[in-house]
Scaffold this motif. Structure first.
Motif, PDB file in Angstrom:
ATOM      1  N   SER A  50      66.834 -10.684  51.378  1.00 54.70           N
ATOM      2  CA  SER A  50      66.305 -11.593  52.411  1.00 54.70           C
ATOM      3  C   SER A  50      65.228 -10.887  53.218  1.00 54.70           C
ATOM      4  CB  SER A  50      67.447 -12.062  53.316  1.00 54.70           C
ATOM      5  OG  SER A  50      68.462 -12.647  52.517  1.00 54.70           O
ATOM      6  N   LEU A  51      64.004 -10.963  52.759  1.00 52.29           N
ATOM      7  CA  LEU A  51      62.904 -10.222  53.378  1.00 52.29           C
ATOM      8  C   LEU A  51      62.289 -11.000  54.535  1.00 52.29           C
ATOM      9  CD1 LEU A  51      61.292  -9.034  50.019  1.00 52.29           C
ATOM     10  CD2 LEU A  51      62.744  -7.700  51.549  1.00 52.29           C
ATOM     11  N   ALA A  52      61.762 -10.223  55.516  1.00 48.13           N
ATOM     12  CA  ALA A  52      61.199 -10.840  56.734  1.00 48.13           C
ATOM     13  C   ALA A  52      60.098 -11.836  56.385  1.00 48.13           C
ATOM     14  CB  ALA A  52      60.638  -9.743  57.628  1.00 48.13           C
ATOM     15  N   GLY A  53      60.079 -12.933  57.116  1.00 43.06           N
ATOM     16  CA  GLY A  53      59.025 -13.934  56.937  1.00 43.06           C
ATOM     17  C   GLY A  53      59.346 -14.986  55.896  1.00 43.06           C
ATOM     18  N   ASN A  54      60.468 -14.797  55.185  1.00 38.07           N
ATOM     19  CA  ASN A  54      60.845 -15.807  54.179  1.00 38.07           C
ATOM     20  C   ASN A  54      61.725 -16.892  54.791  1.00 38.07           C
ATOM     21  OD1 ASN A  54      59.368 -14.460  52.312  1.00 38.07           O
ATOM     22  ND2 ASN A  54      61.102 -13.475  51.292  1.00 38.07           N
TER      23      ASN A  54
END
Ligand code: BTN
Length: 237
Positions: A50-54
């Motif tokens: 779960s990467l930032a901005g997604n």
């Protein structure tokens, strides 16, 4: 404007986990969204990076589990149509059972789970800003931004909910036939030789599309085998 009620959190372990808890207390037609997930879950026990901005969200609504196949078709098609709505020229396709591909790489995955009573949880992760390293995934991955498509993730969610509602009503008023055909028109590598892996078992054949229940149709010599679960690997024509 859709009538979904959106609950937005800065951080959750998994929007599906939160949705499963809220579904317990009988709420319906709600969306749980998180800016970050610390323990995002994928299909078949895998984790979801779960990467930032997604975009990470889970829909909760009343649904008859017997029609789960129709829901898989509706949700994956709705994400694809949302991308197309923002970026008509995007090269998007659908990989069975419910991955959405952009430039032949995974941009979205979904995890559908049964909640308490007759509630269903549809958890969707869209790589809006970033994508995980290909080396940690089974398939190539991409994000909308990496493909040159910039979109606000909240606008994306609003559009998706609207498209989902339209498709859902279409299915209720008619049947899944037209949506199934549309799904197949976007199917990735229809007619290719494929292998479907289910735990330690493998089945080979030609990818012949999907049936009305969302099962994969595998052509093997003179018979067609229906596949309910598994991961697909493509071997070419
Ligand atoms: C997959 O392709 O394996 C399914 C990935 C599903 C990820 C989403 S992100 C929002 C929701 N919360 C989760 O923990 N998983 C789903």
């Amino acid at each position: 404007m859709s009538d979904w009620q959106i609950f937005k959190y800065a951080e959750l372990d998994s929007t599906n986990n939160k949705a499963l808890k809220l579904a317990d207390v009988g709420r319906q037609k709600i969306v749980i969204q998180a800016e970050q997930q610390t323990a995002g879950r994928g299909r078949r026990g895998r984790s979801w990076s779960s990467l930032a901005g997604n975009l990470f969200f889970s829909q909760v609504f009343a649904f008859d589990m017997q029609s789960i196949g129709a829901l898989v078709i509706i949700c994956s098609l709705s994400v694809l149509q949302t991308i197309k709505d923002f970026f008509p020229q995007a090269d998007v396709s659908l990989k069975w059972p419910n991955d959405v591909l952009l430039n032949q790489a995974k941009v979205c995955g979904m995890l559908i789970e049964k909640g308490e009573g007759n509630n269903i949880i549809v958890g969707i992760g869209v790589n809006v800003a970033q994508s995980p390293e290909n080396s940690v995934m089974m398939y190539p991955t991409i994000s909308l931004t990496e493909a040159g498509y910039n979109v606000n993730k909240d606008s994306f969610l609003q559009k998706y909910l609207q498209v989902f509602d339209e498709n859902f009503i279409n299915w209720q008023q008619n049947n899944i036939s037209a949506l199934r055909q549309l799904w197949e028109s976007y199917a990735y590598r229809l007619g290719d030789n494929i292998v479907v892996r289910q735990n330690s078992q493998e089945e080979g054949g030609i990818f012949g599309g999907i049936d009305e229940n969302g099962n994969l149709l595998l052509q093997q010599n003179d018979r067609i085998k229906k596949i309910i679960v598994g991961d697909v690997f493509y071997l070419g024509k």
